[in-house]
Design an enzyme around this catalytic site. Structure first.
Site, mmCIF file in Angstrom:
data_model
loop_
_atom_site.group_PDB
_atom_site.id
_atom_site.type_symbol
_atom_site.label_atom_id
_atom_site.label_comp_id
_atom_site.label_asym_id
_atom_site.label_seq_id
_atom_site.Cartn_x
_atom_site.Cartn_y
_atom_site.Cartn_z
ATOM 1 N N LYS A 1 8.047 -9.039 14.336
ATOM 2 C CA LYS A 1 6.919 -9.968 14.165
ATOM 3 C C LYS A 1 6.572 -10.082 12.680
ATOM 4 C CE LYS A 1 2.510 -8.623 14.543
ATOM 5 N NZ LYS A 1 1.696 -9.059 13.387
ATOM 6 N N ASN A 2 6.508 -8.957 11.982
ATOM 7 C CA ASN A 2 6.039 -8.978 10.584
ATOM 8 C C ASN A 2 7.116 -9.398 9.595
ATOM 9 O OD1 ASN A 2 3.591 -8.343 11.553
ATOM 10 N ND2 ASN A 2 3.628 -6.190 10.921
ATOM 11 N N ARG B 1 -3.566 -15.546 10.687
ATOM 12 C CA ARG B 1 -3.887 -15.044 9.347
ATOM 13 C C ARG B 1 -2.761 -15.349 8.372
ATOM 14 N NH1 ARG B 1 -6.508 -11.782 6.188
ATOM 15 N NH2 ARG B 1 -5.260 -10.628 4.686
ATOM 16 N N CYS C 1 -9.961 -9.908 10.250
ATOM 17 C CA CYS C 1 -9.415 -9.360 11.490
ATOM 18 C C CYS C 1 -10.274 -8.159 11.884
ATOM 19 C CB CYS C 1 -7.974 -8.920 11.237
ATOM 20 S SG CYS C 1 -7.213 -8.317 12.710
ATOM 21 N N ARG D 1 -9.923 -7.554 5.062
ATOM 22 C CA ARG D 1 -8.628 -8.179 4.704
ATOM 23 C C ARG D 1 -8.821 -9.348 3.734
ATOM 24 N NH1 ARG D 1 -4.984 -8.381 10.018
ATOM 25 N NH2 ARG D 1 -3.305 -8.131 8.503
ATOM 26 N N ASP E 1 0.603 0.624 11.188
ATOM 27 C CA ASP E 1 0.745 -0.117 12.453
ATOM 28 C C ASP E 1 1.142 0.777 13.618
ATOM 29 O OD1 ASP E 1 2.116 -3.152 10.947
ATOM 30 O OD2 ASP E 1 0.098 -2.315 11.028
ATOM 31 N N ARG F 1 0.098 -11.092 21.261
ATOM 32 C CA ARG F 1 0.375 -11.594 19.909
ATOM 33 C C ARG F 1 1.625 -10.935 19.343
ATOM 34 N NH1 ARG F 1 -3.507 -9.748 16.123
ATOM 35 N NH2 ARG F 1 -1.861 -10.476 14.744
HETATM 36 C C1 EPZ Z 1 0.702 -6.806 6.800
HETATM 37 O O1 EPZ Z 1 -0.646 -7.262 6.763
HETATM 38 C C2 EPZ Z 1 1.058 -6.718 8.273
HETATM 39 N N1 EPZ Z 1 0.983 -8.040 8.874
HETATM 40 C C3 EPZ Z 1 0.097 -5.769 8.988
HETATM 41 O O2 EPZ Z 1 0.502 -5.675 10.345
HETATM 42 C C4 EPZ Z 1 0.229 -4.392 8.340
HETATM 43 O O3 EPZ Z 1 -0.691 -3.509 8.952
HETATM 44 C C5 EPZ Z 1 -0.062 -4.496 6.837
HETATM 45 O O4 EPZ Z 1 0.806 -5.481 6.234
HETATM 46 C C6 EPZ Z 1 0.133 -3.171 6.126
HETATM 47 O O5 EPZ Z 1 1.428 -2.703 6.318
HETATM 48 C C7 EPZ Z 1 2.019 -8.899 8.714
HETATM 49 O O6 EPZ Z 1 2.986 -8.601 8.025
HETATM 50 C C8 EPZ Z 1 1.904 -10.225 9.400
HETATM 51 P P1 EPZ Z 1 -1.852 -5.852 3.242
HETATM 52 P P2 EPZ Z 1 -1.308 -7.693 5.355
HETATM 53 O O7 EPZ Z 1 -2.062 -7.057 2.413
HETATM 54 O O8 EPZ Z 1 -0.303 -8.347 4.513
HETATM 55 C C9 EPZ Z 1 -6.026 -4.867 1.294
HETATM 56 C C10 EPZ Z 1 0.174 -5.688 12.666
HETATM 57 O O9 EPZ Z 1 -0.482 -4.960 13.420
HETATM 58 N N2 EPZ Z 1 -5.861 -6.146 0.588
HETATM 59 O O10 EPZ Z 1 -0.748 -4.906 2.880
HETATM 60 O O11 EPZ Z 1 -2.551 -8.424 5.640
HETATM 61 C C11 EPZ Z 1 -6.290 -5.109 2.775
HETATM 62 O O12 EPZ Z 1 -7.658 -5.366 2.991
HETATM 63 C C12 EPZ Z 1 -0.421 -6.151 11.356
HETATM 64 O O13 EPZ Z 1 1.342 -6.080 12.890
HETATM 65 C C13 EPZ Z 1 -6.779 -6.485 -0.410
HETATM 66 O O14 EPZ Z 1 -7.699 -5.727 -0.699
HETATM 67 O O15 EPZ Z 1 -1.663 -6.254 4.760
HETATM 68 C C14 EPZ Z 1 -5.839 -3.818 3.412
HETATM 69 O O16 EPZ Z 1 -6.895 -2.869 3.326
HETATM 70 C C15 EPZ Z 1 -1.834 -5.634 11.161
HETATM 71 N N3 EPZ Z 1 -6.633 -7.674 -1.051
HETATM 72 C C16 EPZ Z 1 -4.681 -3.383 2.522
HETATM 73 O O17 EPZ Z 1 -4.812 -4.125 1.295
HETATM 74 C C17 EPZ Z 1 -5.604 -8.546 -0.764
HETATM 75 O O18 EPZ Z 1 -5.529 -9.611 -1.405
HETATM 76 C C18 EPZ Z 1 -3.327 -3.683 3.135
HETATM 77 O O19 EPZ Z 1 -3.254 -5.064 3.340
HETATM 78 C C19 EPZ Z 1 -4.688 -8.181 0.240
HETATM 79 C C20 EPZ Z 1 -4.829 -6.975 0.896
#
Ligand code: EPZ
Length: 475
Positions: free
Chosen positions: A24-25, A102, A126, A131, A324, A419
């Site tokens: 998915k990711n 998202r 979310c 996020r 995850d 999802r």
């Molecule tokens: C991706 O989300 C994955 N989703 C998530 O999987 C996964 O948990 C996450 O990466 C971490 O590995 C997809 O790939 C579709 P991040 P993403 O940006 O990109 C903070 C699932 O269950 N952050 O690495 O949204 C954020 O708030 C989903 O399959 C900022 O502060 O994750 C979080 O605390 C859930 N500012 C941390 O970084 C930003 O601009 C990690 O977020 C972006 C992120």
């Protein structure tokens, strides 16, 4: 609207084979990469998920042509997509499909790179945390874009030029957005502190097949030579298998006991930290090769060799323990022998990823949340209850708890589960689980039955048969 829930009779070990779907990711950012191409990008091993469908709807809304059997869970697994004209403006307000997913924010990088203009919906926060998108926006501005928030939209303009960017946090989404943006920027982009997740590497492999000049994926620095051209070329890419699905079923096995062969699994190093912890819990994960026609397929055999041992974990960006898999791991630890004393599960990536604890407590789990850590006292077992899913991975943690608990568990709000997990009942039933999806037309009678079953789960647990009676009436 139809009410659906899962009904699980717990206590059976899992034995059999489960086919792992495409990741998915990985598919979500790679679908966004379709914006970069005028010829067709062909994707294989596309998972049949609500998120895939939602992303396809959002792509079509901005003018991307998408064809193939991999849409609307029609059983096929290929998609072909390309963007032959300028992007369309999003329809106003809540009607935009892009509000439902998202990862629509990942349109920013490719759209800016190719057309010098982009418009996306601000995604809803979310359940697992705020996020924010500050790193996405900051990085695109460093590449030369002007980014404005206009109500519930983000608009960006500008011709991108390569530069050096050091991310303060290895955000997966921000890394993916910036990598796609840099593929068509003028000059070289060095992305330091970039996410090392295997799904980011799969995106890079796909972009390279489309003609992008990228190296370093999987390390902390990725270098992209921008191709200042009208777009990348069409290509064919087979999506990597879903390592989080592998970990989710491995943890179901850890809780129930038995032995599973997970078919078509990613390389072991994609889950190295996870497998190391699972081995400490007394669950063995062995990589095997299987001859399939002319080719060879990688499988992973998961076997619980002894009583489940309780282990503490802390999540971290890759190559650390995947956030995850935290909810699923928490559920499995409830079934470790109670003689082992308390374990600590710490969530370092998201600030609100413990919504599953309340539902596990309704099943008898003894877990205290203090800040970012859950202090869990294993019980050896839990009791079935009517519980409610709150987010994607929390949903699977409730499935794990239901599979191993004593008695009947019903899980509602299944859209969260659908999802990110394909055909979950079929996959688990084929391995000996008693799990059924119950669909009931929303009528006065059914609604009262459902409400009552919910009420039960929120009071001290009555015997399972009261839930069984209600669920059987409703089924
Ligand atoms: C991706 O989300 C994955 N989703 C998530 O999987 C996964 O948990 C996450 O990466 C971490 O590995 C997809 O790939 C579709 P991040 P993403 O940006 O990109 C903070 C699932 O269950 N952050 O690495 O949204 C954020 O708030 C989903 O399959 C900022 O502060 O994750 C979080 O605390 C859930 N500012 C941390 O970084 C930003 O601009 C990690 O977020 C972006 C992120």
């Amino acid at each position: 609207m139809q009410k659906t829930w899962l009904k699980i009779e717990g206590g059976s070990p899992l034995n059999g084979r489960i086919s792992i779907a495409g990741a998915k990711n990985a598919v979500l950012p790679i679908l966004a990469a379709g914006i970069l191409v005028e010829q067709k990008l062909k994707l294989e091993n596309v998972p049949q998920l609500l998120d895939t469908d939602a992303m396809v709807s959002a792509l079509r809304e901005v003018g991307v042509l998408v064809e193939g059997s991999g849409v609307k869970a029609s059983g096929g697994d290929t998609l072909e997509l390309c963007m032959v004209a300028q992007p369309r403006r999003l329809p106003s307000g809540a009607h935009s499909a892009a509000r439902n997913i998202r990862t629509g924010v990942l349109f920013l990088g490719p759209m800016l790179a190719r057309f010098g203009w982009a418009q996306v919906c601000l995604p809803g926060g979310c359940q697992i945390g705020a996020r924010p998108l500050d790193l996405h926006i900051w990085g695109l501005e460093k590449l030369g874009a002007r980014v404005l928030e206009k109500g519930d939209r983000i608009e960006a303009k500008g011709r991108l030029r390569g530069t050096d960017i050091s991310l303060p946090f290895p955000s997966v989404g921000a890394s993916e957005n910036l990598i796609m943006a840099a593929t068509l920027a003028r000059g070289t982009t060095r992305l330091r502190g970039v996410a090392r997740e295997p799904e980011v590497a799969d995106l890079c492999r796909c972009l390279r097949a489309m003609g992008a000049a990228i190296e370093g994926e999987g390390s902390t620095e990725i270098i992209i030579e921008g191709k200042n051209s009208v777009g990348l070329r069409g290509a064919t890419h087979r999506l990597m298998p879903d390592r989080i699905e592998v970990g989710s079923y491995a943890l179901a096995l850890a809780a129930t006991g038995g032995s599973l062969i997970l078919c078509d699994t990613p390389p072991r190093e994609d889950l190295q930290a996870f497998f190391e912890q699972l081995s400490l819990c007394g669950v063995e994960c062995i990589e095997e090769s299987e001859k399939i026609g002319e080719g060879v397929r990688k499988n992973t055999r998961i076997t619980r060799t002894a009583d489940l041992r309780a282990v503490s974990i802390s999540t971290a960006p890759h190559p650390g323990f995947a956030t995850d898999l935290q909810a699923q791991f928490t559920a499995a630890m409830c079934f470790a022998a109670s003689s082992q004393g308390q374990v600590v599960i710490t969530e370092n990536v998201f600030e609100n990823r413990f919504r599953h604890l309340l539902e596990l407590q309704r099943m008898g789990a003894k877990i205290d949340l203090r800040g970012r850590s859950a202090y869990l006292s294993p019980q050896g077992t839990l009791r079935g209850a009517a519980v409610r899913a709150s987010d994607l991975r929390a949903s699977f943690s409730l499935v794990i708890a239901g599979l191993a608990a004593q008695g009947t568990t019903t899980i509602s709000e299944l859209h969260h589960l659908d999802r990110g997990y394909e055909s979950i009942e079929a996959k688990l039933s084929a391995c000996g689980a008693s799990i059924r999806r119950i669909e009931a037309k929303k009528t006065k009678a059914t609604e009262s039955i459902n409400t009552e079953s919910m009420a039960i789960s929120r009071e001290p647990q009555r015997t399972g048969n009261s839930i069984e009676k209600i669920a059987s009436i409703a089924s």
